[in-house]
Enzyme design. Structure first.
Site, PDB file in Angstrom:
ATOM      1  N   ASP A 180      43.669  31.860  23.911  1.00 26.89           N
ATOM      2  CA  ASP A 180      42.926  33.206  24.214  1.00 26.89           C
ATOM      3  C   ASP A 180      43.726  34.536  24.079  1.00 26.89           C
ATOM      4  O   ASP A 180      43.727  35.219  25.026  1.00 26.89           O
ATOM      5  CB  ASP A 180      41.999  33.113  25.558  1.00 26.89           C
ATOM      6  CG  ASP A 180      41.050  34.156  25.589  1.00 26.89           C
ATOM      7  OD1 ASP A 180      40.827  34.730  24.708  1.00 26.89           O
ATOM      8  OD2 ASP A 180      40.759  34.562  27.059  1.00 26.89           O
ATOM      9  N   HIS A 201      41.641  33.082  36.227  1.00 30.52           N
ATOM     10  CA  HIS A 201      42.183  31.830  35.809  1.00 30.52           C
ATOM     11  C   HIS A 201      43.711  31.728  35.412  1.00 30.52           C
ATOM     12  O   HIS A 201      44.350  32.757  35.007  1.00 30.52           O
ATOM     13  CB  HIS A 201      41.372  31.459  34.631  1.00 30.52           C
ATOM     14  CG  HIS A 201      41.018  32.606  33.513  1.00 30.52           C
ATOM     15  ND1 HIS A 201      40.301  33.532  33.637  1.00 30.52           N
ATOM     16  CD2 HIS A 201      41.971  32.757  32.707  1.00 30.52           C
ATOM     17  CE1 HIS A 201      40.205  34.332  32.337  1.00 30.52           C
ATOM     18  NE2 HIS A 201      41.497  33.839  31.973  1.00 30.52           N
ATOM     19  N   GLN A 212      41.029  27.354  30.630  1.00 27.27           N
ATOM     20  CA  GLN A 212      41.398  28.357  31.423  1.00 27.27           C
ATOM     21  C   GLN A 212      40.430  27.929  32.647  1.00 27.27           C
ATOM     22  O   GLN A 212      39.784  28.556  33.244  1.00 27.27           O
ATOM     23  CB  GLN A 212      41.027  29.665  31.043  1.00 27.27           C
ATOM     24  CG  GLN A 212      41.575  30.382  29.731  1.00 27.27           C
ATOM     25  CD  GLN A 212      40.778  31.565  29.095  1.00 27.27           C
ATOM     26  OE1 GLN A 212      39.617  31.598  28.804  1.00 27.27           O
ATOM     27  NE2 GLN A 212      41.468  32.353  28.488  1.00 27.27           N
ATOM     28  N   ASP A 244      39.280  28.160  36.466  1.00 30.09           N
ATOM     29  CA  ASP A 244      39.329  29.282  37.485  1.00 30.09           C
ATOM     30  C   ASP A 244      40.405  29.020  38.709  1.00 30.09           C
ATOM     31  O   ASP A 244      40.508  28.064  39.364  1.00 30.09           O
ATOM     32  CB  ASP A 244      38.114  29.504  37.872  1.00 30.09           C
ATOM     33  CG  ASP A 244      37.148  30.426  37.028  1.00 30.09           C
ATOM     34  OD1 ASP A 244      37.569  30.229  35.832  1.00 30.09           O
ATOM     35  OD2 ASP A 244      36.262  31.120  37.398  1.00 30.09           O
ATOM     36  N   ASP A 281      41.094  42.014  34.913  1.00 30.41           N
ATOM     37  CA  ASP A 281      40.252  41.068  34.004  1.00 30.41           C
ATOM     38  C   ASP A 281      39.021  40.580  34.569  1.00 30.41           C
ATOM     39  O   ASP A 281      39.152  40.102  35.745  1.00 30.41           O
ATOM     40  CB  ASP A 281      40.991  40.137  33.332  1.00 30.41           C
ATOM     41  CG  ASP A 281      40.524  39.528  31.959  1.00 30.41           C
ATOM     42  OD1 ASP A 281      39.996  40.252  31.147  1.00 30.41           O
ATOM     43  OD2 ASP A 281      40.193  38.134  32.260  1.00 30.41           O
ATOM     44  N   LEU A 307      36.023  36.989  39.032  1.00 28.51           N
ATOM     45  CA  LEU A 307      37.213  36.981  39.732  1.00 28.51           C
ATOM     46  C   LEU A 307      36.530  36.578  41.366  1.00 28.51           C
ATOM     47  O   LEU A 307      36.799  36.004  42.190  1.00 28.51           O
ATOM     48  CB  LEU A 307      38.156  37.752  39.598  1.00 28.51           C
ATOM     49  CG  LEU A 307      39.215  38.119  40.719  1.00 28.51           C
ATOM     50  CD1 LEU A 307      40.093  37.045  40.650  1.00 28.51           C
ATOM     51  CD2 LEU A 307      40.092  39.249  40.826  1.00 28.51           C
ATOM     52  N   GLU A 366      37.452  45.443  34.824  1.00 29.20           N
ATOM     53  CA  GLU A 366      36.290  45.148  33.605  1.00 29.20           C
ATOM     54  C   GLU A 366      35.180  44.650  34.448  1.00 29.20           C
ATOM     55  O   GLU A 366      35.352  43.489  35.003  1.00 29.20           O
ATOM     56  CB  GLU A 366      37.143  44.288  32.944  1.00 29.20           C
ATOM     57  CG  GLU A 366      36.146  44.020  31.611  1.00 29.20           C
ATOM     58  CD  GLU A 366      36.366  42.512  31.043  1.00 29.20           C
ATOM     59  OE1 GLU A 366      35.737  42.109  29.846  1.00 29.20           O
ATOM     60  OE2 GLU A 366      36.985  41.529  31.515  1.00 29.20           O
ATOM     61  N   HIS A 375      38.955  45.382  22.710  1.00 27.91           N
ATOM     62  CA  HIS A 375      39.529  44.256  22.078  1.00 27.91           C
ATOM     63  C   HIS A 375      38.609  43.226  21.952  1.00 27.91           C
ATOM     64  O   HIS A 375      38.879  42.152  21.169  1.00 27.91           O
ATOM     65  CB  HIS A 375      40.740  43.833  22.861  1.00 27.91           C
ATOM     66  CG  HIS A 375      40.506  43.309  24.115  1.00 27.91           C
ATOM     67  ND1 HIS A 375      40.038  44.266  25.234  1.00 27.91           N
ATOM     68  CD2 HIS A 375      40.551  42.282  24.833  1.00 27.91           C
ATOM     69  CE1 HIS A 375      40.081  43.595  26.198  1.00 27.91           C
ATOM     70  NE2 HIS A 375      40.372  42.389  26.107  1.00 27.91           N
ATOM     71  N   ASP A 376      37.478  43.131  22.745  1.00 30.57           N
ATOM     72  CA  ASP A 376      36.512  42.178  22.680  1.00 30.57           C
ATOM     73  C   ASP A 376      35.486  42.416  21.853  1.00 30.57           C
ATOM     74  O   ASP A 376      35.353  43.542  20.859  1.00 30.57           O
ATOM     75  CB  ASP A 376      35.932  41.867  23.914  1.00 30.57           C
ATOM     76  CG  ASP A 376      36.811  41.156  24.879  1.00 30.57           C
ATOM     77  OD1 ASP A 376      37.692  40.210  24.742  1.00 30.57           O
ATOM     78  OD2 ASP A 376      37.020  41.625  26.245  1.00 30.57           O
TER      79      ASP A 376
HETATM   80  O1  ISL Z   1      30.616  38.849  30.076  1.00 33.58           O
HETATM   81  C1  ISL Z   1      30.931  39.619  29.252  1.00 33.58           C
HETATM   82  C2  ISL Z   1      30.283  40.168  27.927  1.00 33.58           C
HETATM   83  O2  ISL Z   1      28.913  40.324  27.989  1.00 33.58           O
HETATM   84  C3  ISL Z   1      32.217  39.998  28.943  1.00 33.58           C
HETATM   85  O3  ISL Z   1      32.434  41.188  28.864  1.00 33.58           O
HETATM   86  C4  ISL Z   1      33.460  39.313  29.808  1.00 33.58           C
HETATM   87  O4  ISL Z   1      33.621  40.355  30.972  1.00 33.58           O
HETATM   88  C5  ISL Z   1      34.682  39.168  29.186  1.00 33.58           C
HETATM   89  O5  ISL Z   1      34.121  38.134  28.103  1.00 33.58           O
HETATM   90  C6  ISL Z   1      35.771  38.950  29.858  1.00 33.58           C
HETATM   91  O6  ISL Z   1      36.813  39.277  29.123  1.00 33.58           O
HETATM   92  C7  ISL Z   1      38.140  39.007  29.622  1.00 33.58           C
HETATM   93  O7  ISL Z   1      38.416  37.999  30.015  1.00 33.58           O
HETATM   94  C8  ISL Z   1      38.605  36.854  28.782  1.00 33.58           C
HETATM   95  C9  ISL Z   1      39.556  37.386  27.724  1.00 33.58           C
HETATM   96  O8  ISL Z   1      39.045  36.337  26.855  1.00 33.58           O
HETATM   97  C10 ISL Z   1      38.835  38.696  27.130  1.00 33.58           C
HETATM   98  O9  ISL Z   1      39.649  39.120  26.269  1.00 33.58           O
HETATM   99  C11 ISL Z   1      38.996  39.625  28.386  1.00 33.58           C
HETATM  100  O10 ISL Z   1      38.560  41.098  28.143  1.00 33.58           O
HETATM  101  C12 ISL Z   1      39.191  35.870  29.507  1.00 33.58           C
HETATM  102  O11 ISL Z   1      40.255  36.235  30.184  1.00 33.58           O
END
Ligand code: ISL
Length: 555
Positions: free
Chosen positions: A65, A108, A173, A175, A205, A210, A247, A314-315
């Protein structure tokens, strides 16, 4: 009465730059970006005026990931460098006036983490209760997969353990169980470790995940907000300037609780997902109203707190807070092709291609971002207008290597591009057309525009520290808001439409306004009456500092 010294609140007047070490610059020619490469480019970032770096995960990882699957929270992945180089990077950044914050991914671990391997192998393992196990998963509608299409449910059966473990993200991953005091102790140890190495805080994150303890069978419970408060006071005891940037993708009525009590004793900063999503709706409709409404819904934040604002990260560009119909509008405008869409809720694209490469519109969007309540966070490559590569898997589409030049390998690496962690972007937004070297030479480039924007933003403390409010206008396409701080006022105006327009701004409480200074365009305009009639070009944007009678202003 608390002591209100704004100079300590570096996070309120800063510009954060997020990057992945792996895709930024390859210093040793093996095809993978590394800490040595990044350290070489610290002067580039400082020159742009960035005040803090946010490093995406650089920890040892099987990389399933993109590094968010960690096997050792106390190390640096061997492909990226060493702990020694990490400290060198932090020190170099600090020398150029930049702080470093790092991703803290403790919802996780990777399945390959020794804790999980021990936990699954032996029910008596001290690590067994570090994860969340059940014999038979119950159907719980509150526990949904985060990556629909890529992930199936949130429980995976482990043959060794003969039980199911919880995974809110991919099945590799598992938790961590933060209801277990030993896990919380260990998380504090991780935080303490990186603070000791010089970092100035953490991007935490997936905060709501969490804290989400539903499904944790027979575990001692912990009040999730009590836990965030403990984490905040621990961080503050260890390092006064360190921040927690969370986040937290939740609707506006749930955002406030993550800042903690009245004075703010949980997260310092929270990413503003709700305003971000409405910006795209406003762009699609060429109508500022969605942003205006989203701003109106924002809770007031405590004195020591701040929003973190962003356009892209980045997402996927998640649009999960929009209604089905609104999301369809944004998809139609900016990602009609199914391969641009992801998880049924988002777009795996960067901004310039979504806006058809219209540079005026791109600039308007970033000018808005930099003037909104909060600290702007840039994702690497935004400063030059990079695009995505849809041939890359899932979210990797927006994580292509940084484009430094038009040389083979984009100046990112001298290695064979087949060894790159993510393929380069190609075509119209690829390195031949979009790169740092060319933009440095061109005074009219996006890069040089960003440098001026960042400088101006840092010189405009009203935006970071002030009290903001919406200014009514007679044009639906225009968003006007003002920020008042320490006796001065800045008004920002943004036109979401390609049509030029003229708007009248009536400014409450400013009967003695005599002129305004245009902070981006330059110049001063005298006013005959205490109202501003303003011309805005198509996708125009202006920041104005208001001059009152007898007021001395240094614009
Ligand atoms: O729920 C969501 C979207 O609608 C996301 O914003 C969610 O919070 C997100 O996917 C969590 O992302 C983070 O943890 C992930 C990782 O793959 C992402 O890159 C990171 O930003 C798992 O660690």
């Amino acid at each position: 009465m608390s002591i209100r010294t704004t100079s300590d609140q570096w996070w309120k007047n800063g510009v954060v730059y997020c990057l992945d070490v792996e895709t930024f610059l390859d210093g040793d020619g093996d095809g993978v970006g590394d800490l040595a490469g990044l350290t070489e480019r610290i002067d580039y970032l400082a020159g742009m005026g960035v005040t803090a770096l946010w490093l995406m995960p650089y920890y040892p990882t099987p990389d399933r990931d993109d590094g968010y699957d960690i096997v050792d929270f106390y190390g640096v992945d061997h492909r990226l460098g060493t702990l020694g180089q990490f400290v060198e990077l932090v020190r170099t950044a600090r020398d150029r006036g930049m702080r470093v914050i790092v991703d803290l991914v403790v919802n996780h671990t990777s399945v390959q983490h020794p804790w999980f391997q021990s936990a699954r192998s032996d029910p008596a393992s001290p690590f067994r209760d570090w994860y969340v196990w059940v014999d038979e998963p119950q159907d719980d509608p509150t526990l949904k997969e985060t990556f629909p299409g890529e992930q199936h449910g949130v429980w995976a059966y482990d043959r060794r353990a003969k039980q199911y473990y919880l995974h809110r993200f991919y099945s590799h991953q598992p938790d961590l169980n933060v209801a277990n005091p030993a896990v919380r102790e260990e998380i504090a140890r991780i935080i303490g470790f990186w603070l000791q190495l010089g970092v100035s805080g953490f991007r935490i994150d997936a905060v709501p995940f969490l804290l989400e303890l539903a499904g944790v069978a027979d575990a001692p419970t912990v009040d999730p907000h009590r836990y965030l408060k403990d984490m905040r006071s621990f961080v503050q005891r260890r390092h006064g300037e360190a921040i927690l940037l969370g986040e937290v993708n939740v609707p506006p009525d749930q955002q406030r609780e993550f800042f903690g009590d009245e004075d703010g004793d949980e997260l310092h900063m929270v990413f503003n997902f709700s305003v971000m999503q409405r910006i795209y709706l406003a762009l699609a409709r060429q109508d500022a109203t969605p942003v205006e409404r989203a701003l109106a819904k924002l809770p007031a934040v405590p004195f020591d707190s701040q929003w973190a604002t962003f356009l892209r990260n980045h997402d996927e560009l998640t649009l999960d807070q929009l209604t089905e119909a609104e999301r369809a509008e944004v998809f139609a405008a900016f990602g009609p092709d199914p391969e641009m869409q992801l998880y049924g809720r988002g777009l795996r694209r960067r901004l310039p291609p979504m806006l058809g490469g219209d540079i005026d519109r791109v600039k308007m969007a970033y000018s808005l971002l930099f003037s909104l309540p909060g600290t702007p966070v840039l994702f690497y490559g935004e400063e030059i207008g990079m695009g995505e590569n849809l041939a890359a898997d899932e979210r990797l589409a927006v994580r292509t290597p940084m484009q430094w030049s038009d040389e083979p390998g984009a100046g990112f690496s001298s290695a064979d591009p087949r060894r790159f962690p993510v393929p380069l972007t190609e075509g119209e937004f690829g390195p031949l057309a979009v790169n740092v070297a060319a933009q440095r030479r061109d005074p009219d480039s996006l890069l040089n525009w960003f440098e001026r924007l960042i400088r101006r933003r840092r010189e405009t403390p009203e935006l970071g520290f002030g009290r903001w409010s919406i200014v009514e206008t007679d044009a639906r396409a225009v968003l006007a808001h003002r920020c008042d701080w320490d006796g001065t006022t800045v008004v920002a105006t943004h036109n979401f439409s390609p049509e030029p327009c003229r708007v009248r701004l009536e400014l409450d409480g400013l009967d003695d306004v005599v002129a305004f200074h245009d902070l981006l365009g330059g110049g001063r305009e005298d006013l005959a009456e205490p109202a501003i009639d303003l011309t805005l070009g198509g996708y125009g944007y202006r920041w104005l500092r208001v001059q009152r009678k007898d007021q001395r202003l240094v614009p």
